[in-house]
Design a protein around this motif. Sequence first.
Motif, PDB file in Angstrom:
ATOM      1  N   LYS A  14       0.840  -1.203   0.000  1.00 25.21           N
ATOM      2  CA  LYS A  14       0.000   0.000   0.000  1.00 25.21           C
ATOM      3  C   LYS A  14       0.874   1.253   0.000  1.00 25.21           C
ATOM      4  O   LYS A  14       0.611   2.201  -0.746  1.00 25.21           O
ATOM      5  CB  LYS A  14      -0.911  -0.001   1.232  1.00 25.21           C
ATOM      6  N   HIS A  15       1.936   1.259   0.794  1.00 27.88           N
ATOM      7  CA  HIS A  15       2.805   2.437   0.850  1.00 27.88           C
ATOM      8  C   HIS A  15       3.564   2.642  -0.462  1.00 27.88           C
ATOM      9  O   HIS A  15       3.722   3.785  -0.896  1.00 27.88           O
ATOM     10  CB  HIS A  15       3.756   2.358   2.049  1.00 27.88           C
ATOM     11  N   LYS A  16       4.003   1.576  -1.092  1.00 23.81           N
ATOM     12  CA  LYS A  16       4.666   1.728  -2.397  1.00 23.81           C
ATOM     13  C   LYS A  16       3.713   2.358  -3.405  1.00 23.81           C
ATOM     14  O   LYS A  16       4.101   3.255  -4.156  1.00 23.81           O
ATOM     15  CB  LYS A  16       5.188   0.380  -2.915  1.00 23.81           C
ATOM     16  N   LEU A  17       2.477   1.907  -3.410  1.00 20.77           N
ATOM     17  CA  LEU A  17       1.480   2.454  -4.327  1.00 20.77           C
ATOM     18  C   LEU A  17       1.204   3.924  -4.012  1.00 20.77           C
ATOM     19  O   LEU A  17       1.146   4.765  -4.920  1.00 20.77           O
ATOM     20  CB  LEU A  17       0.184   1.642  -4.247  1.00 20.77           C
ATOM     21  N   ASN A  18       1.058   4.261  -2.743  1.00 23.30           N
ATOM     22  CA  ASN A  18       0.824   5.657  -2.351  1.00 23.30           C
ATOM     23  C   ASN A  18       1.992   6.551  -2.767  1.00 23.30           C
ATOM     24  O   ASN A  18       1.787   7.662  -3.266  1.00 23.30           O
ATOM     25  CB  ASN A  18       0.597   5.772  -0.844  1.00 23.30           C
ATOM     26  N   LEU A  19       3.206   6.082  -2.543  1.00 26.35           N
ATOM     27  CA  LEU A  19       4.392   6.881  -2.885  1.00 26.35           C
ATOM     28  C   LEU A  19       4.480   7.138  -4.381  1.00 26.35           C
ATOM     29  O   LEU A  19       4.959   8.189  -4.809  1.00 26.35           O
ATOM     30  CB  LEU A  19       5.667   6.189  -2.397  1.00 26.35           C
ATOM     31  N   LYS A  20       4.010   6.210  -5.163  1.00 25.65           N
ATOM     32  CA  LYS A  20       4.055   6.329  -6.624  1.00 25.65           C
ATOM     33  C   LYS A  20       3.282   7.548  -7.112  1.00 25.65           C
ATOM     34  O   LYS A  20       3.615   8.142  -8.126  1.00 25.65           O
ATOM     35  CB  LYS A  20       3.460   5.049  -7.222  1.00 25.65           C
ATOM     36  N   ASN A  21       2.257   7.941  -6.377  1.00 20.76           N
ATOM     37  CA  ASN A  21       1.368   9.016  -6.817  1.00 20.76           C
ATOM     38  C   ASN A  21       1.706  10.382  -6.230  1.00 20.76           C
ATOM     39  O   ASN A  21       0.968  11.337  -6.438  1.00 20.76           O
ATOM     40  CB  ASN A  21      -0.078   8.643  -6.473  1.00 20.76           C
ATOM     41  N   LEU A  22       2.801  10.480  -5.502  1.00 16.50           N
ATOM     42  CA  LEU A  22       3.182  11.747  -4.902  1.00 16.50           C
ATOM     43  C   LEU A  22       3.904  12.640  -5.898  1.00 16.50           C
ATOM     44  O   LEU A  22       4.214  12.229  -7.009  1.00 16.50           O
ATOM     45  CB  LEU A  22       4.085  11.493  -3.682  1.00 16.50           C
ATOM     46  N   GLU A  23       4.190  13.859  -5.458  1.00 11.38           N
ATOM     47  CA  GLU A  23       5.008  14.781  -6.242  1.00 11.38           C
ATOM     48  C   GLU A  23       6.410  14.806  -5.638  1.00 11.38           C
ATOM     49  O   GLU A  23       6.614  14.418  -4.484  1.00 11.38           O
ATOM     50  CB  GLU A  23       4.418  16.183  -6.226  1.00 11.38           C
ATOM     51  N   PHE A  24       7.340  15.300  -6.436  1.00 15.31           N
ATOM     52  CA  PHE A  24       8.742  15.311  -6.032  1.00 15.31           C
ATOM     53  C   PHE A  24       9.375  16.644  -6.388  1.00 15.31           C
ATOM     54  O   PHE A  24       8.890  17.345  -7.270  1.00 15.31           O
ATOM     55  CB  PHE A  24       9.504  14.197  -6.763  1.00 15.31           C
ATOM     56  N   LYS A  25      10.433  16.935  -5.688  1.00 13.03           N
ATOM     57  CA  LYS A  25      11.328  18.023  -6.069  1.00 13.03           C
ATOM     58  C   LYS A  25      12.731  17.438  -6.075  1.00 13.03           C
ATOM     59  O   LYS A  25      13.040  16.527  -5.300  1.00 13.03           O
ATOM     60  CB  LYS A  25      11.269  19.188  -5.076  1.00 13.03           C
ATOM     61  N   CYS A  26      13.570  17.983  -6.957  1.00 10.45           N
ATOM     62  CA  CYS A  26      14.931  17.475  -7.096  1.00 10.45           C
ATOM     63  C   CYS A  26      15.897  18.631  -7.283  1.00 10.45           C
ATOM     64  O   CYS A  26      15.514  19.698  -7.761  1.00 10.45           O
ATOM     65  CB  CYS A  26      15.058  16.583  -8.332  1.00 10.45           C
ATOM     66  N   ILE A  27      17.135  18.368  -6.949  1.00 10.82           N
ATOM     67  CA  ILE A  27      18.196  19.322  -7.238  1.00 10.82           C
ATOM     68  C   ILE A  27      19.438  18.529  -7.634  1.00 10.82           C
ATOM     69  O   ILE A  27      19.766  17.524  -7.017  1.00 10.82           O
ATOM     70  CB  ILE A  27      18.475  20.269  -6.048  1.00 10.82           C
ATOM     71  N   ARG A  28      20.088  18.996  -8.684  1.00 10.92           N
ATOM     72  CA  ARG A  28      21.306  18.347  -9.149  1.00 10.92           C
ATOM     73  C   ARG A  28      22.449  18.698  -8.200  1.00 10.92           C
ATOM     74  O   ARG A  28      22.706  19.870  -7.932  1.00 10.92           O
ATOM     75  CB  ARG A  28      21.659  18.815 -10.557  1.00 10.92           C
ATOM     76  N   VAL A  29      23.101  17.662  -7.684  1.00  7.64           N
ATOM     77  CA  VAL A  29      24.310  17.818  -6.872  1.00  7.64           C
ATOM     78  C   VAL A  29      25.241  16.697  -7.332  1.00  7.64           C
ATOM     79  O   VAL A  29      25.070  15.546  -6.954  1.00  7.64           O
ATOM     80  CB  VAL A  29      24.032  17.714  -5.354  1.00  7.64           C
ATOM     81  N   GLU A  30      26.201  17.024  -8.165  1.00  6.82           N
ATOM     82  CA  GLU A  30      27.067  16.027  -8.785  1.00  6.82           C
ATOM     83  C   GLU A  30      28.105  15.447  -7.814  1.00  6.82           C
ATOM     84  O   GLU A  30      28.361  14.259  -7.822  1.00  6.82           O
ATOM     85  CB  GLU A  30      27.787  16.626 -10.003  1.00  6.82           C
ATOM     86  N   ASN A  31      28.680  16.283  -6.996  1.00  9.95           N
ATOM     87  CA  ASN A  31      29.757  15.836  -6.109  1.00  9.95           C
ATOM     88  C   ASN A  31      29.182  14.989  -4.979  1.00  9.95           C
ATOM     89  O   ASN A  31      28.302  15.440  -4.245  1.00  9.95           O
ATOM     90  CB  ASN A  31      30.502  17.056  -5.552  1.00  9.95           C
ATOM     91  N   ASP A  32      29.674  13.756  -4.823  1.00  7.63           N
ATOM     92  CA  ASP A  32      29.094  12.853  -3.831  1.00  7.63           C
ATOM     93  C   ASP A  32      29.330  13.309  -2.395  1.00  7.63           C
ATOM     94  O   ASP A  32      28.510  13.041  -1.511  1.00  7.63           O
ATOM     95  CB  ASP A  32      29.552  11.413  -4.038  1.00  7.63           C
ATOM     96  N   ILE A  33      30.389  14.031  -2.136  1.00  8.82           N
ATOM     97  CA  ILE A  33      30.627  14.549  -0.781  1.00  8.82           C
ATOM     98  C   ILE A  33      29.592  15.626  -0.457  1.00  8.82           C
ATOM     99  O   ILE A  33      28.995  15.627   0.620  1.00  8.82           O
ATOM    100  CB  ILE A  33      32.067  15.089  -0.633  1.00  8.82           C
TER     101      ILE A  33
END
Length: 157
Positions: A113-132
């Motif tokens: 149920k939680h996997k299905l719920n998470l699928k329908n959410l919205e997201f925000k992202c930011i590019r951060v290339e350096n792993d540190i």
Amino acid sequence: MEKLEQLKPYEAELDSLFKELYEEFIKSDFIKRDKLPKYRGIYVFYESGKPIYVGRSNNIRNRIQWHTRESSGSESASFAFNLAKLEYGNQSEIKKQRKVLMQIEEFLEIFRKHKLNLKNLEFKCIRVENDILQTMFEPYLAYKLKTYPVNNTFENH
């Protein structure tokens, strides 16, 4: 050593860098699961406009798909697994290992149920290339967005 060298220019300015990244993140648009980028960086799950989980990945689209894919197990869909543990609430059972929990049908239903719920959410992202920088910015952002300590714990396993 190359990654450490990449960080040198930022060393004295990490506070202002994190503030700049945070402001850039806040100004970014919400994205649906099918439009997620493939770049390295930080992602946030949003439910009804509220941030609920911060993560990082080398490929944001792939990582969120693993979080929400029907066939994903407890390791790949770790956020859904943790939400299921919270909802399941049986303290004696929760302390059991992942493998044991994943064999309890009632727990599996909650996990799905939680996997299905998470699928329908919205997201925000930011590019951060350096792993540190990624590693350092993830808890900073979780703290600022108040997903820590509820859904982001950063505990050692």
